[in-house]
Motif scaffolding. Structure first.
Motif, PDB file in Angstrom:
ATOM      1  N   GLY A  33      39.128  24.275  -0.816  1.00 55.91           N
ATOM      2  CA  GLY A  33      37.962  24.092  -1.658  1.00 55.91           C
ATOM      3  C   GLY A  33      36.688  24.601  -1.004  1.00 55.91           C
ATOM      4  O   GLY A  33      36.694  25.162   0.090  1.00 55.91           O
ATOM      5  N   TYR A  34      35.590  24.390  -1.681  1.00 59.28           N
ATOM      6  CA  TYR A  34      34.291  24.921  -1.257  1.00 59.28           C
ATOM      7  C   TYR A  34      33.673  24.056  -0.166  1.00 59.28           C
ATOM      8  O   TYR A  34      33.617  22.837  -0.277  1.00 59.28           O
ATOM      9  CB  TYR A  34      33.360  24.968  -2.471  1.00 59.28           C
ATOM     10  CG  TYR A  34      31.999  25.537  -2.185  1.00 59.28           C
ATOM     11  CD1 TYR A  34      31.848  26.879  -1.836  1.00 59.28           C
ATOM     12  CD2 TYR A  34      30.864  24.735  -2.273  1.00 59.28           C
ATOM     13  CE1 TYR A  34      30.593  27.406  -1.580  1.00 59.28           C
ATOM     14  CE2 TYR A  34      29.601  25.254  -2.021  1.00 59.28           C
ATOM     15  CZ  TYR A  34      29.470  26.592  -1.681  1.00 59.28           C
ATOM     16  OH  TYR A  34      28.226  27.111  -1.431  1.00 59.28           O
ATOM     17  N   ASP A  35      33.213  24.688   0.894  1.00 61.96           N
ATOM     18  CA  ASP A  35      32.593  23.978   2.005  1.00 61.96           C
ATOM     19  C   ASP A  35      31.135  24.408   2.108  1.00 61.96           C
ATOM     20  O   ASP A  35      30.815  25.457   2.678  1.00 61.96           O
ATOM     21  CB  ASP A  35      33.333  24.290   3.302  1.00 61.96           C
ATOM     22  CG  ASP A  35      32.693  23.632   4.520  1.00 61.96           C
ATOM     23  OD1 ASP A  35      31.771  22.812   4.337  1.00 61.96           O
ATOM     24  OD2 ASP A  35      33.107  23.953   5.648  1.00 61.96           O
ATOM     25  N   ALA A  36      30.232  23.596   1.580  1.00 57.18           N
ATOM     26  CA  ALA A  36      28.810  23.940   1.542  1.00 57.18           C
ATOM     27  C   ALA A  36      28.170  23.956   2.922  1.00 57.18           C
ATOM     28  O   ALA A  36      27.048  24.451   3.086  1.00 57.18           O
ATOM     29  CB  ALA A  36      28.068  22.956   0.649  1.00 57.18           C
ATOM     30  N   THR A  37      28.874  23.433   3.949  1.00 58.26           N
ATOM     31  CA  THR A  37      28.285  23.348   5.289  1.00 58.26           C
ATOM     32  C   THR A  37      28.611  24.545   6.174  1.00 58.26           C
ATOM     33  O   THR A  37      28.090  24.647   7.287  1.00 58.26           O
ATOM     34  CB  THR A  37      28.769  22.077   6.009  1.00 58.26           C
ATOM     35  OG1 THR A  37      30.168  22.205   6.321  1.00 58.26           O
ATOM     36  CG2 THR A  37      28.554  20.843   5.140  1.00 58.26           C
ATOM     37  N   SER A  38      29.462  25.454   5.712  1.00 60.73           N
ATOM     38  CA  SER A  38      29.910  26.550   6.564  1.00 60.73           C
ATOM     39  C   SER A  38      28.821  27.592   6.793  1.00 60.73           C
ATOM     40  O   SER A  38      28.134  28.021   5.861  1.00 60.73           O
ATOM     41  CB  SER A  38      31.130  27.239   5.946  1.00 60.73           C
ATOM     42  OG  SER A  38      31.507  28.364   6.724  1.00 60.73           O
ATOM     43  N   VAL A  39      28.698  28.039   8.028  1.00 65.09           N
ATOM     44  CA  VAL A  39      27.757  29.092   8.360  1.00 65.09           C
ATOM     45  C   VAL A  39      28.270  30.447   7.887  1.00 65.09           C
ATOM     46  O   VAL A  39      27.523  31.429   7.850  1.00 65.09           O
ATOM     47  CB  VAL A  39      27.502  29.121   9.887  1.00 65.09           C
ATOM     48  CG1 VAL A  39      28.686  29.740  10.621  1.00 65.09           C
ATOM     49  CG2 VAL A  39      26.213  29.849  10.233  1.00 65.09           C
ATOM     50  N   MET A  40      29.552  30.516   7.505  1.00 65.36           N
ATOM     51  CA  MET A  40      30.157  31.774   7.089  1.00 65.36           C
ATOM     52  C   MET A  40      30.207  31.941   5.569  1.00 65.36           C
ATOM     53  O   MET A  40      30.917  32.821   5.074  1.00 65.36           O
ATOM     54  CB  MET A  40      31.564  31.912   7.681  1.00 65.36           C
ATOM     55  CG  MET A  40      31.614  32.045   9.191  1.00 65.36           C
ATOM     56  SD  MET A  40      30.544  33.365   9.876  1.00 65.36           S
ATOM     57  CE  MET A  40      31.210  34.828   9.083  1.00 65.36           C
ATOM     58  N   LEU A  41      29.477  31.144   4.821  1.00 61.01           N
ATOM     59  CA  LEU A  41      29.403  31.356   3.383  1.00 61.01           C
ATOM     60  C   LEU A  41      28.734  32.700   3.100  1.00 61.01           C
ATOM     61  O   LEU A  41      27.918  33.191   3.878  1.00 61.01           O
ATOM     62  CB  LEU A  41      28.604  30.232   2.719  1.00 61.01           C
ATOM     63  CG  LEU A  41      29.295  28.870   2.656  1.00 61.01           C
ATOM     64  CD1 LEU A  41      28.327  27.815   2.133  1.00 61.01           C
ATOM     65  CD2 LEU A  41      30.540  28.925   1.774  1.00 61.01           C
TER      66      LEU A  41
END
Length: 278
Positions: free
Chosen positions: A247-255
């Protein structure tokens, strides 16, 4: 992290750049330090698609290097540089979820020497130099088999990675993937980043260095961070990293895209991903 579309919109507490750093400001096709030369041939778009990169907005261009010369390349997903050789040598593999890497990684148990460029119009600003110091500290804080050194100067030839500025008036950055066990050498930071905080600059630099070590965009399959949750890039091609959630990880620096309120730090799943890989 190029700004290929640089979607700028107000969202609750602030402005969100769907950029290519989180894709460095999404991806605004003009944002890259590249000069578009022609449309990407269909045969190359087919290669890009087969590797499960998003072919939409792919560009043929010339990337400006620190010495003022240019290198012909393809730009995909806003901030990722792919050479013809990489397109021919990267291989698809099955994946199902979350944090993703390429099949190309950096040789482990080594030191990665980084230089922040200080020459002429390509020189990093004082703010960018501080942000680069913070970004390198992010990587040295990881429990991995890579150590990172940082210096500033103009003789970048002997260094593994050179971080420099491109004066194109945009925000974001761009970099490529490893090759031959070495990180991608050139990380461009767009001069429009001077309008944003040190932390946001740190975020973009941490993101772009992540690409040089083999990390893909966390939301490559949907680009949800860029407001494209309805778009899909397929179900295989990148390599899922065990231990990271689905699922979507809003905390990732790699978005793929980032906001103006980034803190510049890794999310917990980013740490898990890098420590698994290295």
């Amino acid at each position: 992290m190029k700004l290929n579309k640089l979607f700028l919109f107000l969202a609750g507490t602030g402005i969100i750049f769907t950029s290519c750093e989180k894709e460095e400001l999404t991806t605004t096709d003009e944002t890259m330090a590249v000069e578009t030369q022609s449309k990407v041939p269909q045969s190359v778009l087919d290669q890009i698609t087969a590797l499960h990169f998003n072919p939409e907005g792919a560009e043929v261009g010339k990337v400006l290097l620190p010495d003022g010369s240019f290198e012909k390349t393809y730009i995909v997903e806003g901030d990722i540089i792919l050479s013809a050789d990489q397109l021919n040598n990267l291989s698809p593999s099955n994946i199902t979820d979350k944090q993703y890497r390429t099949n190309n990684l950096v040789s482990n148990n080594r030191t990665i020497n980084i230089i922040g460029y200080t020459g002429g119009s390509q020189a990093l600003t004082s703010k960018q130099r501080t942000a680069l110091q913070y970004a390198v500290a992010n990587y040295n804080a990881l429990n991995i088999g890579l150590d990172f050194t940082l210096t500033f100067g103009t003789n970048y030839t002997p260094y593994d990675i050179v971080v420099y500025q491109t004066n194109n008036g945009q925000a974001g950055g761009v970099a490529g993937f490893p090759s031959g066990g070495n990180p991608y050498k050139y990380v461009q930071i767009f001069n429009g980043m001077e309008n944003y905080s040190v932390d946001t600059n740190e975020h973009v630099m941490t993101h772009e260095i992540g690409h040089t070590l083999g990390m893909r965009h966390t939301d490559w399959f949907s680009r949800q961070s860029c407001g494209q949750s309805g778009e899909s890039a397929g179900s295989d091609g990148a390599v899922h990293i065990p231990g990271t959630p689905t699922g979507y990880d809003a905390t990732s620096v790699m978005l793929a895209c980032f906001s103006a309120s980034e803190d510049g730090e890794f999310g917990a799943n980013d740490v898990t991903a890098f420590e698994y890989l290295y």
